[in-house]
Design a protein around this motif. Structure first.
Motif, PDB file in Angstrom:
ATOM      1  N   UNK A 146       0.847  -1.199   0.000  1.00  0.00           N
ATOM      2  CA  UNK A 146       0.000   0.000   0.000  1.00  0.00           C
ATOM      3  C   UNK A 146       0.886   1.254   0.000  1.00  0.00           C
ATOM      4  N   UNK A 147       0.538   2.206  -0.850  1.00  0.00           N
ATOM      5  CA  UNK A 147       1.303   3.450  -0.925  1.00  0.00           C
ATOM      6  C   UNK A 147       0.886   4.393   0.195  1.00  0.00           C
ATOM      7  N   UNK A 148       1.838   4.872   0.974  1.00  0.00           N
ATOM      8  CA  UNK A 148       1.543   5.788   2.065  1.00  0.00           C
ATOM      9  C   UNK A 148       1.686   7.227   1.589  1.00  0.00           C
ATOM     10  N   UNK A 149       1.222   8.157   2.431  1.00  0.00           N
ATOM     11  CA  UNK A 149       1.350   9.576   2.103  1.00  0.00           C
ATOM     12  C   UNK A 149       2.807   9.982   1.982  1.00  0.00           C
ATOM     13  N   UNK A 150       3.639   9.412   2.857  1.00  0.00           N
ATOM     14  CA  UNK A 150       5.060   9.755   2.801  1.00  0.00           C
ATOM     15  C   UNK A 150       5.695   9.234   1.515  1.00  0.00           C
ATOM     16  N   UNK A 151       5.249   8.042   1.068  1.00  0.00           N
ATOM     17  CA  UNK A 151       5.745   7.502  -0.199  1.00  0.00           C
ATOM     18  C   UNK A 151       5.334   8.393  -1.360  1.00  0.00           C
ATOM     19  N   UNK A 152       4.080   8.839  -1.336  1.00  0.00           N
ATOM     20  CA  UNK A 152       3.567   9.701  -2.407  1.00  0.00           C
ATOM     21  C   UNK A 152       4.337  11.007  -2.457  1.00  0.00           C
ATOM     22  N   UNK A 153       4.608  11.571  -1.280  1.00  0.00           N
ATOM     23  CA  UNK A 153       5.343  12.829  -1.262  1.00  0.00           C
ATOM     24  C   UNK A 153       6.780  12.628  -1.724  1.00  0.00           C
ATOM     25  N   UNK A 154       7.380  11.508  -1.339  1.00  0.00           N
ATOM     26  CA  UNK A 154       8.748  11.226  -1.777  1.00  0.00           C
ATOM     27  C   UNK A 154       8.812  11.133  -3.294  1.00  0.00           C
ATOM     28  N   UNK A 155       7.782  10.499  -3.888  1.00  0.00           N
ATOM     29  CA  UNK A 155       7.734  10.397  -5.347  1.00  0.00           C
ATOM     30  C   UNK A 155       7.547  11.780  -5.976  1.00  0.00           C
ATOM     31  N   UNK A 156       6.693  12.608  -5.354  1.00  0.00           N
ATOM     32  CA  UNK A 156       6.471  13.964  -5.858  1.00  0.00           C
ATOM     33  C   UNK A 156       7.751  14.787  -5.756  1.00  0.00           C
ATOM     34  N   UNK A 157       8.497  14.592  -4.685  1.00  0.00           N
ATOM     35  CA  UNK A 157       9.766  15.308  -4.508  1.00  0.00           C
ATOM     36  C   UNK A 157      10.771  14.887  -5.574  1.00  0.00           C
ATOM     37  N   UNK A 158      10.808  13.592  -5.882  1.00  0.00           N
ATOM     38  CA  UNK A 158      11.733  13.117  -6.915  1.00  0.00           C
ATOM     39  C   UNK A 158      11.378  13.708  -8.278  1.00  0.00           C
ATOM     40  N   UNK A 159      10.070  13.733  -8.588  1.00  0.00           N
ATOM     41  CA  UNK A 159       9.637  14.323  -9.862  1.00  0.00           C
ATOM     42  C   UNK A 159       9.960  15.809  -9.908  1.00  0.00           C
ATOM     43  N   UNK A 160       9.783  16.486  -8.780  1.00  0.00           N
ATOM     44  CA  UNK A 160      10.083  17.913  -8.715  1.00  0.00           C
ATOM     45  C   UNK A 160      11.567  18.176  -8.919  1.00  0.00           C
ATOM     46  N   UNK A 161      12.409  17.339  -8.336  1.00  0.00           N
ATOM     47  CA  UNK A 161      13.859  17.501  -8.514  1.00  0.00           C
ATOM     48  C   UNK A 161      14.253  17.322  -9.979  1.00  0.00           C
ATOM     49  N   UNK A 162      13.626  16.341 -10.637  1.00  0.00           N
ATOM     50  CA  UNK A 162      13.898  16.140 -12.062  1.00  0.00           C
ATOM     51  C   UNK A 162      13.453  17.362 -12.867  1.00  0.00           C
ATOM     52  N   UNK A 163      12.284  17.901 -12.499  1.00  0.00           N
ATOM     53  CA  UNK A 163      11.765  19.090 -13.182  1.00  0.00           C
ATOM     54  C   UNK A 163      12.682  20.285 -12.976  1.00  0.00           C
ATOM     55  N   UNK A 164      13.163  20.468 -11.754  1.00  0.00           N
ATOM     56  CA  UNK A 164      14.067  21.587 -11.465  1.00  0.00           C
ATOM     57  C   UNK A 164      15.324  21.513 -12.325  1.00  0.00           C
ATOM     58  N   UNK A 165      15.821  20.298 -12.540  1.00  0.00           N
ATOM     59  CA  UNK A 165      16.998  20.123 -13.389  1.00  0.00           C
ATOM     60  C   UNK A 165      16.677  20.492 -14.838  1.00  0.00           C
ATOM     61  N   UNK A 166      15.488  20.131 -15.305  1.00  0.00           N
ATOM     62  CA  UNK A 166      15.073  20.496 -16.657  1.00  0.00           C
ATOM     63  C   UNK A 166      14.952  22.008 -16.807  1.00  0.00           C
ATOM     64  N   UNK A 167      14.378  22.645 -15.793  1.00  0.00           N
ATOM     65  CA  UNK A 167      14.210  24.101 -15.831  1.00  0.00           C
ATOM     66  C   UNK A 167      15.568  24.796 -15.871  1.00  0.00           C
ATOM     67  N   UNK A 168      16.489  24.322 -15.066  1.00  0.00           N
ATOM     68  CA  UNK A 168      17.819  24.919 -15.039  1.00  0.00           C
ATOM     69  C   UNK A 168      18.524  24.763 -16.384  1.00  0.00           C
ATOM     70  N   UNK A 169      18.289  23.624 -17.049  1.00  0.00           N
ATOM     71  CA  UNK A 169      18.963  23.362 -18.326  1.00  0.00           C
ATOM     72  C   UNK A 169      18.317  24.103 -19.487  1.00  0.00           C
ATOM     73  N   UNK A 170      16.969  24.182 -19.491  1.00  0.00           N
ATOM     74  CA  UNK A 170      16.260  24.813 -20.603  1.00  0.00           C
ATOM     75  C   UNK A 170      15.088  25.651 -20.088  1.00  0.00           C
ATOM     76  N   UNK A 171      15.349  26.738 -19.395  1.00  0.00           N
ATOM     77  CA  UNK A 171      14.279  27.526 -18.776  1.00  0.00           C
ATOM     78  C   UNK A 171      13.291  28.109 -19.777  1.00  0.00           C
ATOM     79  N   UNK A 172      13.751  28.408 -20.988  1.00  0.00           N
ATOM     80  CA  UNK A 172      12.878  29.016 -21.986  1.00  0.00           C
ATOM     81  C   UNK A 172      11.765  28.112 -22.468  1.00  0.00           C
ATOM     82  N   UNK A 173      11.834  26.817 -22.140  1.00  0.00           N
ATOM     83  CA  UNK A 173      10.783  25.872 -22.538  1.00  0.00           C
ATOM     84  C   UNK A 173       9.541  25.991 -21.665  1.00  0.00           C
ATOM     85  N   UNK A 174       9.654  26.675 -20.521  1.00  0.00           N
ATOM     86  CA  UNK A 174       8.602  26.582 -19.513  1.00  0.00           C
ATOM     87  C   UNK A 174       7.842  27.901 -19.344  1.00  0.00           C
ATOM     88  N   UNK A 175       6.563  27.724 -19.033  1.00  0.00           N
ATOM     89  CA  UNK A 175       5.709  28.859 -18.658  1.00  0.00           C
ATOM     90  C   UNK A 175       5.145  28.569 -17.274  1.00  0.00           C
TER      91      UNK A 175
END
Length: 350
Positions: free
Chosen positions: A1-30
């Motif tokens: 069963x997925x817990x709230x902490x697991x869900x947040x950890x997954x969201x944090x990982x996705x956010x970290x990946x997104x932050x790296x994308x933004x840093x590399x190509x900021x002009x792609x994002x709105x």
């Protein structure tokens, strides 16, 4: 069963990946962000959201800021001052470092095509999904009465705010993740039913600090415990002087037992780039007067340039409204373009 902490950890990982994308190509994002203009912006707004907007724009992200004046309709006490609040917000944005020549700052009520997205979007969600939204649940619990249709459909309105301009990056705190998830659901369901029109916006998790008001409660203009960005140095000093502390001269950081003392430490720490425990140790047995002086000096020094710039901008009575009108024009053009795509996808072009 997925817990709230697991869900947040997954969201944090996705956010970290997104932050790296933004840093590399900021002009792609709105990025789409904003607030309800219910009063003057305060330290909570600055450290919680405005500073992050300045950072993202500085990277090269396309910044869109909505002043959701239609959502103020639910707050009758502030509706009469909404224009004044919009003007003051724009002055604070510009003074804080947002490049208003590149940002699109606009008001809800001036973009009718945005609101036309509400009807098809409402067809894509259930009543149960609306009631599960944290803002709707909180409002229902706080009011103790039936929700207005506007409040119940707030999550869908928020989806229209983000998707009309095809915002694909939304800075959020942990508690706001469910809000954005419903927007993603609406975008996905529309695309599946009618064809690809909308991006599924992604969450950039922000480490928003907990910023209490001067009495330890949530910072709010209604409590009279918020330091507005537009206050003068003297007004700031007077407000902090009235802040509650206690009789213990030893300064310690204990938000539960000493909310007033701890709130002042947090305020000073944010402005000084320090932490509360370090400041408390330095103050030692200095008592409340030394703590209040530290907090006053920290706030006034940190915001001195902001206030000077704000005063300079406010001297031009046409600056803020002119900027909003241009933002409204730009937002209107984009909203009409998106609505045309929606009509075409739905087969309602005549």
């Amino acid at each position: 069963m997925t817990t709230l902490s697991d869900s947040f950890a997954a969201a944090r990982e996705r956010s970290d990946d997104l932050a790296a994308e933004v840093a590399a190509q900021p002009g792609r994002f709105r990025v789409l962000t904003g607030e309800r203009p219910t009063g003057r912006l305060h330290l909570g707004h600055y450290f919680g959201t405005i500073r992050e907007r300045v950072r993202l724009q500085g990277l090269g992200v396309d910044l869109w800021v909505i002043l959701a004046d239609y959502q103020v309709i639910t707050d009758r006490d502030t509706l009469g001052r909404v224009r004044e609040n919009v003007v003051n917000a724009v002055l604070d944005y510009a003074a804080a470092g947002i490049d208003t020549s590149r940002a699109t700052v606009f008001t809800h009520s001036a973009v009718p095509a945005l609101h036309q997205l509400m009807l098809p979007f409402l067809s894509l969600v259930t009543e149960a999904e609306l009631h599960r939204n944290p803002t709707v649940k909180t409002e229902l619990a706080a009011s103790g009465r039936a929700l207005s249709g506007l409040m119940l459909t707030y999550p869908v309105h928020q989806a229209a705010d983000i998707l009309f301009c095809k915002g694909d990056l939304v800075p959020v705190g942990k508690d706001q993740l469910p809000h954005l998830e419903l927007t993603r659901v609406i975008a996905r369901r529309f695309n599946e039913r009618f064809g690809q029109v909308f991006p599924e916006p992604r969450a950039l998790l922000t480490s928003t600090p907990e910023i209490p008001g001067l009495d330890g409660r949530k910072m709010s203009k209604s409590y009279g415990n918020a330091i507005s960005l537009s206050m003068t140095a003297d007004e700031t000093a007077a407000l902090i002087r009235r802040a509650p502390t206690d009789a213990d001269r030893r300064i310690t950081f204990d938000p539960d037992a000493r909310p007033g003392v701890s709130a002042l430490l947090t305020t000073a720490a944010l402005c000084l780039g320090s932490d509360e425990v370090t400041l408390a140790d330095k103050l030692g047995d200095g008592g409340g007067s030394a703590l209040k002086k530290l907090a006053t000096d920290a706030v006034n020094d940190f915001f001195a340039a902001h206030r000077a710039r704000r005063e300079e901008l406010a001297a031009d009575p046409d600056f803020a409204i002119g900027l909003v009108r241009e933002g409204n024009r730009r937002a209107g053009e984009i909203a009409e373009r998106t609505l045309d795509e929606v009509r075409a996808a739905m087969g309602t072009v005549y």
